[in-house]
Structure formats: structure tokens, C-alpha cells
Design a protein around this motif. Structure first.
Motif, PDB file in Angstrom:
ATOM      1  N   VAL A  72       0.837  -1.208   0.000  1.00  0.00           N
ATOM      2  CA  VAL A  72       0.000   0.000   0.000  1.00  0.00           C
ATOM      3  C   VAL A  72       0.869   1.255   0.000  1.00  0.00           C
ATOM      4  O   VAL A  72       0.596   2.212  -0.735  1.00  0.00           O
ATOM      5  N   GLU A  73       1.939   1.239   0.805  1.00  0.00           N
ATOM      6  CA  GLU A  73       2.822   2.406   0.864  1.00  0.00           C
ATOM      7  C   GLU A  73       3.520   2.664  -0.465  1.00  0.00           C
ATOM      8  O   GLU A  73       3.752   3.807  -0.837  1.00  0.00           O
ATOM      9  N   THR A  74       3.868   1.602  -1.173  1.00  0.00           N
ATOM     10  CA  THR A  74       4.648   1.752  -2.405  1.00  0.00           C
ATOM     11  C   THR A  74       3.790   1.862  -3.654  1.00  0.00           C
ATOM     12  O   THR A  74       4.314   2.109  -4.733  1.00  0.00           O
ATOM     13  N   ALA A  75       2.482   1.684  -3.533  1.00  0.00           N
ATOM     14  CA  ALA A  75       1.611   1.696  -4.711  1.00  0.00           C
ATOM     15  C   ALA A  75       1.743   2.972  -5.545  1.00  0.00           C
ATOM     16  O   ALA A  75       1.852   2.881  -6.775  1.00  0.00           O
ATOM     17  N   PRO A  76       1.747   4.160  -4.951  1.00  0.00           N
ATOM     18  CA  PRO A  76       1.816   5.366  -5.790  1.00  0.00           C
ATOM     19  C   PRO A  76       3.236   5.743  -6.232  1.00  0.00           C
ATOM     20  O   PRO A  76       3.409   6.725  -6.966  1.00  0.00           O
ATOM     21  N   MET A  77       4.236   4.987  -5.834  1.00  0.00           N
ATOM     22  CA  MET A  77       5.633   5.363  -6.108  1.00  0.00           C
ATOM     23  C   MET A  77       6.061   4.987  -7.512  1.00  0.00           C
ATOM     24  O   MET A  77       5.651   3.945  -8.040  1.00  0.00           O
ATOM     25  N   ASN A  78       6.949   5.824  -8.067  1.00  0.00           N
ATOM     26  CA  ASN A  78       7.571   5.456  -9.340  1.00  0.00           C
ATOM     27  C   ASN A  78       8.783   4.579  -9.044  1.00  0.00           C
ATOM     28  O   ASN A  78       9.093   4.292  -7.888  1.00  0.00           O
ATOM     29  N   GLU A  79       9.496   4.174 -10.078  1.00  0.00           N
ATOM     30  CA  GLU A  79      10.588   3.221  -9.916  1.00  0.00           C
ATOM     31  C   GLU A  79      11.717   3.768  -9.034  1.00  0.00           C
ATOM     32  O   GLU A  79      12.260   3.051  -8.192  1.00  0.00           O
ATOM     33  N   ALA A  80      12.071   5.033  -9.209  1.00  0.00           N
ATOM     34  CA  ALA A  80      13.153   5.629  -8.415  1.00  0.00           C
ATOM     35  C   ALA A  80      12.751   5.732  -6.943  1.00  0.00           C
ATOM     36  O   ALA A  80      13.553   5.418  -6.051  1.00  0.00           O
ATOM     37  N   GLU A  81      11.527   6.162  -6.684  1.00  0.00           N
ATOM     38  CA  GLU A  81      11.053   6.268  -5.306  1.00  0.00           C
ATOM     39  C   GLU A  81      10.961   4.884  -4.653  1.00  0.00           C
ATOM     40  O   GLU A  81      11.311   4.718  -3.481  1.00  0.00           O
ATOM     41  N   SER A  83      12.808   2.280  -5.411  1.00  0.00           N
ATOM     42  CA  SER A  83      14.176   1.835  -5.128  1.00  0.00           C
ATOM     43  C   SER A  83      14.699   2.473  -3.848  1.00  0.00           C
ATOM     44  O   SER A  83      15.323   1.798  -3.018  1.00  0.00           O
ATOM     45  N   ALA A  84      14.457   3.767  -3.668  1.00  0.00           N
ATOM     46  CA  ALA A  84      14.906   4.455  -2.454  1.00  0.00           C
ATOM     47  C   ALA A  84      14.205   3.876  -1.223  1.00  0.00           C
ATOM     48  O   ALA A  84      14.839   3.642  -0.190  1.00  0.00           O
ATOM     49  N   GLU A  88      16.051   1.910   2.001  1.00  0.00           N
ATOM     50  CA  GLU A  88      15.860   2.336   3.392  1.00  0.00           C
ATOM     51  C   GLU A  88      15.414   1.190   4.285  1.00  0.00           C
ATOM     52  O   GLU A  88      15.759   1.140   5.462  1.00  0.00           O
ATOM     53  N   ARG A  89      14.652   0.270   3.731  1.00  0.00           N
ATOM     54  CA  ARG A  89      14.067  -0.791   4.544  1.00  0.00           C
ATOM     55  C   ARG A  89      14.698  -2.160   4.328  1.00  0.00           C
ATOM     56  O   ARG A  89      14.218  -3.155   4.868  1.00  0.00           O
ATOM     57  N   GLY A  90      15.748  -2.216   3.548  1.00  0.00           N
ATOM     58  CA  GLY A  90      16.429  -3.499   3.339  1.00  0.00           C
ATOM     59  C   GLY A  90      15.628  -4.473   2.501  1.00  0.00           C
ATOM     60  O   GLY A  90      15.690  -5.681   2.717  1.00  0.00           O
ATOM     61  N   LEU A  91      14.869  -3.957   1.565  1.00  0.00           N
ATOM     62  CA  LEU A  91      14.043  -4.796   0.692  1.00  0.00           C
ATOM     63  C   LEU A  91      14.581  -4.749  -0.731  1.00  0.00           C
ATOM     64  O   LEU A  91      15.400  -3.900  -1.071  1.00  0.00           O
ATOM     65  N   TYR A  92      14.074  -5.643  -1.548  1.00  0.00           N
ATOM     66  CA  TYR A  92      14.362  -5.623  -2.978  1.00  0.00           C
ATOM     67  C   TYR A  92      13.073  -5.254  -3.703  1.00  0.00           C
ATOM     68  O   TYR A  92      11.994  -5.711  -3.312  1.00  0.00           O
ATOM     69  N   PRO A  93      13.180  -4.463  -4.763  1.00  0.00           N
ATOM     70  CA  PRO A  93      11.966  -4.117  -5.525  1.00  0.00           C
ATOM     71  C   PRO A  93      11.230  -5.358  -6.027  1.00  0.00           C
ATOM     72  O   PRO A  93      10.003  -5.355  -6.125  1.00  0.00           O
ATOM     73  N   GLU A  94      11.972  -6.421  -6.331  1.00  0.00           N
ATOM     74  CA  GLU A  94      11.348  -7.658  -6.806  1.00  0.00           C
ATOM     75  C   GLU A  94      10.438  -8.265  -5.729  1.00  0.00           C
ATOM     76  O   GLU A  94       9.392  -8.835  -6.035  1.00  0.00           O
ATOM     77  N   GLN A  95      10.871  -8.153  -4.461  1.00  0.00           N
ATOM     78  CA  GLN A  95      10.043  -8.664  -3.368  1.00  0.00           C
ATOM     79  C   GLN A  95       8.727  -7.894  -3.296  1.00  0.00           C
ATOM     80  O   GLN A  95       7.655  -8.487  -3.172  1.00  0.00           O
ATOM     81  N   VAL A  96       8.824  -6.574  -3.392  1.00  0.00           N
ATOM     82  CA  VAL A  96       7.629  -5.743  -3.320  1.00  0.00           C
ATOM     83  C   VAL A  96       6.699  -6.062  -4.489  1.00  0.00           C
ATOM     84  O   VAL A  96       5.484  -6.164  -4.317  1.00  0.00           O
ATOM     85  N   GLU A  97       7.259  -6.265  -5.674  1.00  0.00           N
ATOM     86  CA  GLU A  97       6.443  -6.617  -6.842  1.00  0.00           C
ATOM     87  C   GLU A  97       5.762  -7.969  -6.637  1.00  0.00           C
ATOM     88  O   GLU A  97       4.599  -8.145  -7.000  1.00  0.00           O
TER      89      GLU A  97
END
Length: 175
Positions: A72-81, A83-84, A88-97
């Protein structure tokens, strides 16, 4: 009872949050704060919508509630946001996807699971009916056997004991 400043609480909560992901007992020992206070602070932070996993574990072991909160937090973010945020949270974008995909497919899985559950229930009812029929058949055979034994005892009582044949044999197929 000690009063802690909001800045101190936030600093301590950052230790519980990714990427540090320390456990409450570890932070309590390091900071000299009771575990009850830390659990209470974490609960309050979660109610405010912050992502604080329950244990110092890898992101894949987080609760589905925490994963959903990240989605929910990352839904409105673009790719650069994104990644940042992940850095900050020790995650990978692939995990979030992957978590986002799971959330999006959750209702589809629910209907598939319901269909599988219905089929399993139907098979179980069928099995139960079959077992009940078998039980009734065996009950009837047992009742017939008991009746034959009773009848043979009555016949023996009426006509007396037969010396040639010391036993009464009754053959009943119960299977």
C-alpha cells in the motif's frame, strides 16, 4: 515511571524497523528500556501505519499484514522512489512486486480455494455415505448372528444337549 521523548522513541523504533530488524528483547537490552514499553511503542507505531515486523526476520518471513502495508505504501511510487524506499528498509523491488502480485491475485486464489474446498467436502460426504451404508450392512449381519445364536441356545434348551455334536457352528459372512 520514566518518560521518554518522542525523538528517543522514534530512534528506538528505527532499530526495530528494516533494515536493522532487531528484535524487541535485543533493543530492550541495548537501550535499557523495558520490553513492555517497546511492545507498546511498536503497537502504537503500527496503528499509525508504520511497517514494523514482529520479529527480526528476513522480509520473506514477515506477516502478510506487514507485506500488505508495504504494498500500500509503495503503490503510488515510481521506480526511483520505490528503489529508495527499498534501500531504506532493506528490501528488494522484486520482493515488493511479488507481494503486490500476491495481493492482486488474492481474490482469485480465494475462489479457487473455495472450489477445491467444495469438491473436497463433496468427496468427503460421498465417503461418509459409503461408510454409513457399510456400517448398516455389518450391523444387520451382526444382529442376524446374534439372533441365530439365541435361537440355537433356545433349541438346545428345548431339545437338550446332543452328545454327538458338542458345538453349534454358525457361519455368517460379515464382510
Amino acid at each position: 515511571m520514566k518518560q521518554y521523548s518522542e525523538e528517543r522513541k522514534e530512534a528506538v523504533l528505527r532499530k526495530l524497523a528494516p533494515p536493522m530488524n532487531l528484535t524487541v528483547p535485543e533493543v530492550a537490552e541495548a537501550e535499557g528500556i523495558s520490553t513492555a514499553s517497546l511492545y507498546n511503542w511498536r503497537k502504537q507505531a503500527r496503528e499509525r501505519g508504520e511497517v514494523l515486523p514482529s520479529r527480526g526476520s528476513a522480509p520473506e518471513q514477515w506477516s502478510s499484514k506487514d507485506k500488505f502495508r508495504v504494498v500500500v505504501e509503495t503503490a503510488p511510487m515510481n521506480e526511483a522512489e520505490l528503489s529508495a524506499y527499498c534501500r531504506e528498509r532493506g528490501l528488494y523491488p522484486e520482493q515488493v512486486e511479488a507481494w503486490r502480485s500476491s495481493c492482486m491475485n488474492a481474490n482469485a486464489r480465494t475462489s479457487e480455494e473455495e472450489q477445491r474446498t467444495r469438491q473436497a467436502r463433496k468427496a468427503e460426504r460421498k465417503r461418509i455415505k459409503k461408510l454409513e451404508r457399510e456400517l448398516q450392512r455389518k450391523d444387520k449381519a451382526l444382529a442376524e448372528t446374534a439372533a441365530l445364536l439365541t435361537l440355537s441356545k433356545k433349541a438346545e434348551a428345548i431339545w437338550g444337549h446332543n452328545d454327538e455334536d458338542d458345538s453349534v457352528s454358525v457361519k455368517v459372512d460379515v464382510t
